[in-house]
Design a protein around this motif. Sequence first.
Motif, PDB file in Angstrom:
ATOM      1  N   LEU A 181      40.620  34.739  43.455  1.00  0.00           N
ATOM      2  CA  LEU A 181      39.714  35.434  44.712  1.00  0.00           C
ATOM      3  C   LEU A 181      40.092  36.888  44.642  1.00  0.00           C
ATOM      4  O   LEU A 181      39.144  37.744  45.099  1.00  0.00           O
ATOM      5  N   ASN A 182      41.061  37.280  44.233  1.00  0.00           N
ATOM      6  CA  ASN A 182      41.587  38.851  44.474  1.00  0.00           C
ATOM      7  C   ASN A 182      40.840  39.640  43.506  1.00  0.00           C
ATOM      8  O   ASN A 182      40.630  40.849  43.546  1.00  0.00           O
ATOM      9  N   LEU A 183      40.094  38.793  42.380  1.00  0.00           N
ATOM     10  CA  LEU A 183      39.329  39.538  41.431  1.00  0.00           C
ATOM     11  C   LEU A 183      38.008  40.126  41.834  1.00  0.00           C
ATOM     12  O   LEU A 183      37.362  40.965  41.602  1.00  0.00           O
TER      13      LEU A 183
ATOM     14  N   ALA B  69      33.139  32.104  44.839  1.00  0.00           N
ATOM     15  CA  ALA B  69      34.326  31.634  44.055  1.00  0.00           C
ATOM     16  C   ALA B  69      35.309  30.467  44.806  1.00  0.00           C
ATOM     17  O   ALA B  69      35.702  29.653  44.399  1.00  0.00           O
ATOM     18  N   ALA B  70      35.350  30.845  46.057  1.00  0.00           N
ATOM     19  CA  ALA B  70      36.057  29.777  46.820  1.00  0.00           C
ATOM     20  C   ALA B  70      35.493  28.576  47.024  1.00  0.00           C
ATOM     21  O   ALA B  70      36.028  27.635  47.070  1.00  0.00           O
ATOM     22  N   ALA B  71      34.142  28.751  47.122  1.00  0.00           N
ATOM     23  CA  ALA B  71      33.416  27.388  47.150  1.00  0.00           C
ATOM     24  C   ALA B  71      33.568  26.577  46.040  1.00  0.00           C
ATOM     25  O   ALA B  71      33.490  25.021  45.986  1.00  0.00           O
TER      26      ALA B  71
ATOM     27  N   ASP C 178      39.443  32.684  51.209  1.00  0.00           N
ATOM     28  CA  ASP C 178      40.933  32.540  51.682  1.00  0.00           C
ATOM     29  C   ASP C 178      41.085  33.266  52.886  1.00  0.00           C
ATOM     30  O   ASP C 178      40.237  33.729  53.612  1.00  0.00           O
ATOM     31  N   VAL C 179      42.418  33.513  53.210  1.00  0.00           N
ATOM     32  CA  VAL C 179      42.599  34.414  54.493  1.00  0.00           C
ATOM     33  C   VAL C 179      41.846  35.684  54.588  1.00  0.00           C
ATOM     34  O   VAL C 179      41.442  36.337  55.575  1.00  0.00           O
ATOM     35  N   PHE C 180      41.865  36.382  53.382  1.00  0.00           N
ATOM     36  CA  PHE C 180      41.246  37.620  53.214  1.00  0.00           C
ATOM     37  C   PHE C 180      39.742  37.585  53.542  1.00  0.00           C
ATOM     38  O   PHE C 180      39.102  38.245  54.214  1.00  0.00           O
ATOM     39  N   ASN C 181      39.053  36.481  52.811  1.00  0.00           N
ATOM     40  CA  ASN C 181      37.781  36.355  52.806  1.00  0.00           C
ATOM     41  C   ASN C 181      37.187  36.265  54.496  1.00  0.00           C
ATOM     42  O   ASN C 181      36.461  36.459  54.930  1.00  0.00           O
TER      43      ASN C 181
ATOM     44  N   ASN D 126      47.361  29.583  39.363  1.00  0.00           N
ATOM     45  CA  ASN D 126      47.332  29.733  41.047  1.00  0.00           C
ATOM     46  C   ASN D 126      45.919  29.945  41.334  1.00  0.00           C
ATOM     47  O   ASN D 126      45.342  31.367  41.358  1.00  0.00           O
ATOM     48  N   PRO D 127      44.930  29.145  41.476  1.00  0.00           N
ATOM     49  CA  PRO D 127      43.348  29.351  41.497  1.00  0.00           C
ATOM     50  C   PRO D 127      43.051  30.154  42.719  1.00  0.00           C
ATOM     51  O   PRO D 127      42.179  31.066  42.667  1.00  0.00           O
TER      52      PRO D 127
END
Length: 587
Positions: free
Chosen positions: A509-511, A521-523, A67-70, A504-505
């Motif tokens: 990612l915040n975990l 996880a994003a993949a 995501d944007v954080f990653n 909200n999948p």
Amino acid sequence: MRYSEEFIEKVRAANNIEDIISGYVKLQRKGSSYMGLCPFHNEKTPSFSVHPGRQTYHCFGCGASGDVFNFIMEYDRMSFQEAIVSLANRAGIAVPENDVTEEQKKAASEKIRLLNIQKDAAMFYYYKLHSQEGKVAVKYLTDRGLSAETIKHFGLGYTGKSGSGLYAYLKKKGHSDRDLKESGLFTFNEAKNTMQEKFWNRVMFPIMDINRKVIGFGGRVFGDAKPKYLNSPETKLFDKSRNLYGLHIARSSREKYMIICEGYMDVITLHQAGFTNAVASLGTALTSQQAALLHRYTKDICLMYDSDEAGVKAALRAVPLLRSAGLNAKIVDLKPYKDPDEFIKAKGSEGLAERIKKAENGFMFEIRILYESYDMSDPQAVSDFYHEAARKLLTFSDEIERNSYASSVSRMYNIAPEVLKRQLGKLAMQGIRSEETPQMAERPGKKKDKTYDRAEKILLSWICQKPETIEMVREYIGSEDFSEGLNRIMADNLFKMYEEKRFNPVAVLNLFEETNEKSDAAAIIEGSLIPEREEDFNKAIKEVMLSVKSASLERKIENLPVSDMAAFQKVMAEKKNLEEMRKLIGG
């Protein structure tokens, strides 16, 4: 202690992923998503996809996802906490003080200590330059045409002939051995438990980040010792592939373009001559990260490399890289002079300004160099040149831009426009620019997934993309059927979010705070394409469910204590029922 879920989601919502990534990567719309060249590995065909709807990105080439954080974590080398703060500041969102963790405080404190070491080292080298011992270095710099004002402006220094005294100086300043080991300024000898200075008998060029903080050094040796130029090694502050020498000054230039040259002295000479928009890569060929960094400040680049064969090759490598980053590159011809220093001494600033006005378009430079490599008296060579020129034209995805360059190439090299146009069409039909088939790619160096792990990831990916499938899945499979670790954590939270009607999948990612875990996880969220036909999807998901359930039961059997017969019989009964389940779901 972590940031609250509400705060993280507030920051995410305020930072559109397309807006953030487009500051680093040139993106082009393709349907509901955007495509571009991946900033995390070298590629010629765009395989980096950004999905505004899901607020995620995925590279089908190297597997980078998130995501944007990653993205900020991977590109700017930040921790999860630092990325949150960076994006919060970008969006003008105040970070609650009580959300600042001890880990963040520790990381920030370490960064400040390392920056202070670099600053103190720069002062030591500067004092050394202006000492009796430094006269030889001052003479070298003045002989190169640098004024005292320029030497001071760039903070140039000297190590001393033997390169001694820095350690004692920094210790007196209160810096610990632990921090000095991390500074990149010393080589630690474990056997002797001593610190040896990395730089000696060198003129020193402090390297600063865009905030004018010293993050490393480059050193030019006296005499014939090798290497001629030596940079600081990579540290927690310094990554040469993501920084440019002189950018801390050039970013404030009034000029709308930037000059890229080869080295420290080129940059300094140009600045002294009034070209304060000059930068240089740090001892390496220009990188995609450096190109993306430049894209933040300008769209126009003048390449001013040495006029020798090596300089031409460097320009040929840089032009397509800059173009892929959305930058317009031009080539400044310095002949008959070797480099900017020689040119300025011979023709002055006015002469260089004229050459810059006449700089050659980057793509036409590529074509010209290509043309000069062929014997145009040979009909076969002529044909080969035309075909290669057509292939290069096909790298322009924008039709208007491609046609514009095709017209220029036709006119300059006497190719009939209609012939060139037909050739472009043929090459396109042959799939010379065909894109990679999207699939759940594995990151480099990662072991191949086991069959059950692959099935779990596919099932999770389909749930993320089509949440209503949970209704069928949870009838036979629970989160406990997923293997422990990332898959289990994702399954637990996806099932829970669905039950609580807050699916909200991306929030999953915040975990994960580690970059690799977030990316993996994003993949999963991005990874597997759903079969288009409903009947194909129903069949496929049933097969995947059976694979996951079967593997789950096998793991239970393997982990059963030998003496626990009751538990063993229970699992065997579940395994026996697996065949019945296969019939019930039509598998």
